[in-house]
Structures are given as structure tokens and as C-alpha cells.
Scaffold this motif. Structure first.
Motif, PDB file in Angstrom:
ATOM      1  N   GLY A   1       0.842  -1.184   0.000  1.00  0.00           N
ATOM      2  CA  GLY A   1       0.000   0.000   0.000  1.00  0.00           C
ATOM      3  C   GLY A   1       0.876   1.232   0.000  1.00  0.00           C
ATOM      4  N   PHE A   2       0.415   2.308  -0.627  1.00  0.00           N
ATOM      5  CA  PHE A   2       1.185   3.550  -0.663  1.00  0.00           C
ATOM      6  C   PHE A   2       0.220   4.721  -0.585  1.00  0.00           C
ATOM      7  N   CYS A   3       0.432   5.570   0.417  1.00  0.00           N
ATOM      8  CA  CYS A   3      -0.372   6.777   0.584  1.00  0.00           C
ATOM      9  C   CYS A   3       0.472   7.994   0.244  1.00  0.00           C
ATOM     10  N   GLY A   4       0.048   8.781  -0.739  1.00  0.00           N
ATOM     11  CA  GLY A   4       0.744  10.019  -1.045  1.00  0.00           C
ATOM     12  C   GLY A   4       1.528  10.019  -2.335  1.00  0.00           C
TER      13      GLY A   4
ATOM     14  N   ARG B   1      -5.391  11.869  -1.080  1.00  0.00           N
ATOM     15  CA  ARG B   1      -6.531  12.730  -0.770  1.00  0.00           C
ATOM     16  C   ARG B   1      -7.124  13.302  -2.042  1.00  0.00           C
ATOM     17  N   THR B   2      -6.252  13.694  -3.001  1.00  0.00           N
ATOM     18  CA  THR B   2      -6.712  14.107  -4.330  1.00  0.00           C
ATOM     19  C   THR B   2      -6.682  12.871  -5.219  1.00  0.00           C
ATOM     20  N   ARG B   3      -7.828  12.292  -5.487  1.00  0.00           N
ATOM     21  CA  ARG B   3      -7.911  10.989  -6.149  1.00  0.00           C
ATOM     22  C   ARG B   3      -7.226  10.990  -7.517  1.00  0.00           C
ATOM     23  N   GLU B   4      -7.274  12.145  -8.212  1.00  0.00           N
ATOM     24  CA  GLU B   4      -6.689  12.195  -9.559  1.00  0.00           C
ATOM     25  C   GLU B   4      -5.204  11.830  -9.550  1.00  0.00           C
TER      26      GLU B   4
ATOM     27  N   ALA C   1       0.374  15.970  10.944  1.00  0.00           N
ATOM     28  CA  ALA C   1      -1.084  15.895  11.002  1.00  0.00           C
ATOM     29  C   ALA C   1      -1.624  14.975   9.916  1.00  0.00           C
ATOM     30  N   ALA C   2      -1.030  15.044   8.731  1.00  0.00           N
ATOM     31  CA  ALA C   2      -1.463  14.175   7.636  1.00  0.00           C
ATOM     32  C   ALA C   2      -1.132  12.717   7.931  1.00  0.00           C
TER      33      ALA C   2
ATOM     34  N   GLY D   1      -6.975   8.121  11.510  1.00  0.00           N
ATOM     35  CA  GLY D   1      -8.245   8.783  11.243  1.00  0.00           C
ATOM     36  C   GLY D   1      -9.389   7.801  11.104  1.00  0.00           C
ATOM     37  N   ALA D   2     -10.590   8.351  10.933  1.00  0.00           N
ATOM     38  CA  ALA D   2     -11.790   7.509  10.874  1.00  0.00           C
ATOM     39  C   ALA D   2     -11.702   6.450   9.785  1.00  0.00           C
ATOM     40  N   ASP D   3     -11.088   6.805   8.644  1.00  0.00           N
ATOM     41  CA  ASP D   3     -10.910   5.836   7.553  1.00  0.00           C
ATOM     42  C   ASP D   3      -9.443   5.468   7.389  1.00  0.00           C
ATOM     43  N   GLY D   4      -8.674   5.605   8.478  1.00  0.00           N
ATOM     44  CA  GLY D   4      -7.240   5.365   8.414  1.00  0.00           C
ATOM     45  C   GLY D   4      -6.858   3.897   8.447  1.00  0.00           C
ATOM     46  N   LEU D   5      -5.577   3.689   8.264  1.00  0.00           N
ATOM     47  CA  LEU D   5      -5.050   2.320   8.246  1.00  0.00           C
ATOM     48  C   LEU D   5      -5.389   1.562   9.526  1.00  0.00           C
TER      49      LEU D   5
END
Length: 310
Positions: free
Chosen positions: A8-11, A35-38, A72-73, A80-84
Motif C-alpha cells: 500500500g502507498f499513501c501520497g 486525498r486528491t484521487r486524480e 497531522a497528515a 483517522g476515521a478511515d485510516g489504516l
């Protein structure tokens, strides 16, 4: 031979996108979220799969890598609520309120540049859930990410470093284990203290050359092989003397890092007068509206009506 696995990779930003492409090129399956799906969807053509939320990554990957803006990110992506690891765990290791699947995450690798104390706090929360943490900030910039030659400075347990080092090799020239969790971030602060001071000095040199009537663009040629020669000199003089080059980052990133350096210096009682001066220069740049300028924007902070146009 490196084991191929689903990651998995976030960012997937300026740094993260080329890192992901190297992971895909090494044969890994990579599921990405941004966060920006594009920005995530831009990697589908390279073979990546897009996740709707970080939580989805936790259902498929044992190792998840992060490359996001700040502490924070990182906290939001992980807890977060939908976090890992955002939902409470039940006694069997499943996530309450998430019957569709259990978390598979064994280790989180954070390539973000965040304060060492924040890293240690986040890692402790993950450890309480049985998840390892490697803080692994990088140096080498967008060019290094694209070339797969990043320098990774890592903090974490020996077993976690051994687990992730073969994966990081896809986009790094070396991985240096600097100590326990937080040591990688401290090393990155040392790196940024040197980088930001050097780029500021290069901007001063370019300004001096211009005001003295010589061609500042020729400084890398003139200084090649001497003590002032460096990758930073060869990278930033062209960026300070030419227009139309693609940005390699925003000046606000340097400001964030130097503010973190100042906090670490205060916590450890370390005199850092040069970094203090650079911090004020960057604050001046922000006040001038240059926060979003390229990293070479130091030169714009130094401009006055007497300056010679590029």
C-alpha cells in the motif's frame, strides 16, 4: 531475489509517484491512495490500483508506505476515521465496525518528514496494536526519486528494517539504519539544516555575481571541482538564473523543515545560528507571498529593485 508482494502507498505526489513506479517496475502490486484521487488515478496506467480510503489498503497489504505533507497528515492517514488503523481492534484482531476484513498491516514505513517526537508518539500507538513503524525520510529530491537513487535514513527495530529494506531498494541507492524509531527523522533534520543553509548561500552568491556584473549562470562551470562544487550548486544555480523549469518542490516545505529544526534545537539545547537565520529568511519569503514558490525561491526573497533581471 526480492520477494514480490502487494504493498500500500499513501501520497503519490512529486516524490511518491516516481517511487511507486519503481515499486511497480520491481514487480510489486501496489494499491495507492491520495486525498486528491486524480493523483492516484494517474498511476493506473503504470499498473497501480486505486483505493477509496487508507482503510482499504490495510485490508490488502502487510506493508504500507506513506509520503505525505506533515505530522497531522500522517496521523490522519494512520489513525483517522478511515485510516489504516483507525478503528478499534476487537479481541480477535479484527476492526470493530469493519466486518468486511481485518487489517493485514505488519509495518508502516513513513517517508514523510515530520518531527522526531511526533514519530515516536505515532509509532507507540501503532505498536500498541501490534504494528511496526519505520521512519524513513529520504534525500535526493524529485530527481533522485525518478532515478531510483534516493538516500533513505531509517529509524526502527532491527526486524522491521530487515523486513522493508528490500522493498525500499526499488527506489533507493542505500538505506542507512540510524537507530530506534525517530532516528531517521533526526537525521533528516541534519540533512535539511545543511541543504537549506547551502541553498540560501547559493542564492546569495548568485545575487552577488549579478550585482557585480558577471554571468551568474556560469558559476557551476567556474566552481566545478572546487570546494564549492556540489549537487546543490549544479541543481539550483540553473533554477535561479533560468525561467520555465518545472518546480521540484515548494518553499513552504523548506520552511516546515527549518521550523522543525528550530524546535529540535530548542529541545536539545543545540546552538544553530545559521539555521536560525535561514528560518527568518524563509519567514520573510512567506510574508512576501512566496510560500508556493519553487525551492529556488530563496533568490526571489533576496531581490530588490537593484537586482538584475533573469
Amino acid at each position: 531475489m526480492m520477494d514480490r508482494q502487494e504493498l500500500g502507498f499513501c501520497g503519490p505526489g512529486l516524490m511518491g509517484a516516481p517511487m511507486i513506479r519503481h515499486l511497480l517496475g520491481a514487480g510489486h502490486a501496489v494499491r495507492v491512495w491520495n486525498r486528491t484521487r486524480e493523483k492516484a488515478e494517474a498511476l493506473v496506467a503504470d499498473g497501480a490500483r486505486v483505493a477509496a480510503a487508507p482503510r482499504e489498503l490495510a485490508q490488502h497489504a502487510e506493508i504500507v508506505l506513506l509520503c505525505v505533507a506533515d505530522a497531522a497528515a500522517v496521523e490522519a492517514v494512520v489513525f483517522g476515521a478511515d485510516g489504516l488503523l483507525g478503528a478499534p481492534f476487537d479481541a480477535q484482531g479484527g476492526q470493530q465496525g469493519d466486518p468486511a476484513g481485518r487489517t493485514r498491516v505488519r509495518c508502516i514505513v513513513d517517508h514523510s518528514s515530520i518531527p522526531p517526537d511526533a514519530t515516536r508518539a505515532l509509532a507507540a500507538r501503532a505498536a500498541a496494536l501490534g504494528v511496526g513503524w519505520v521512519d524513513a525520510p529520504v534525500s535526493g529530491g524529485v530527481t533522485g526519486a525518478q532515478a531510483g537513487t534516493l538516500a533513505v535514513m531509517a529509524g526502527g527495530a532491527d526486524a522491521d528494517i530487515a523486513l522493508v529494506a528490500p522493498i525500499l531498494a526499488a527506489y533507493s541507492a542505500r538505506v542507512t539504519h540510524m537507530g530506534t524509531v525517530g532516528a531517521g527523522q533526526t537525521t533528516k533534520l541534519c540533512n535539511q539544516a545543511i541543504v537549506t543553509a547551502t541553498v540560501a548561500a547559493i542564492a546569495e552568491a548568485v545575487s552577488l555575481a549579478r550585482r557585480s556584473g558577471i554571468d551568474a549562470a556560469r558559476l557551476p562551470e567556474a566552481l566545478a571541482g572546487g570546494w564549492a562544487d556540489s549537487a546543490l550548486l549544479r541543481t539550483f544555480v540553473p533554477r535561479m538564473t533560468q525561467d520555465g523549469l518545472d518546480p521540484i518542490g515548494a518553499l513552504k516545505t523548506f520552511q516546515k523543515d527549518v521550523d522543525t529544526i528550530a524546535a529540535a534545537a530548542q529541545q536539545t539545547g543545540t546552538p544553530m545560528p545559521v539555521s536560525g537565520t535561514v528560518q527568518q529568511l524563509l519567514r520573510l519569503g512567506a510574508a512576501m507571498g512566496l510560500a508556493q514558490a519553487d525551492l529556488s525561491g530563496f533568490i526571489d526573497v533576496l531581490q530588490t529593485p537593484r537586482s538584475i533581471a533573469r
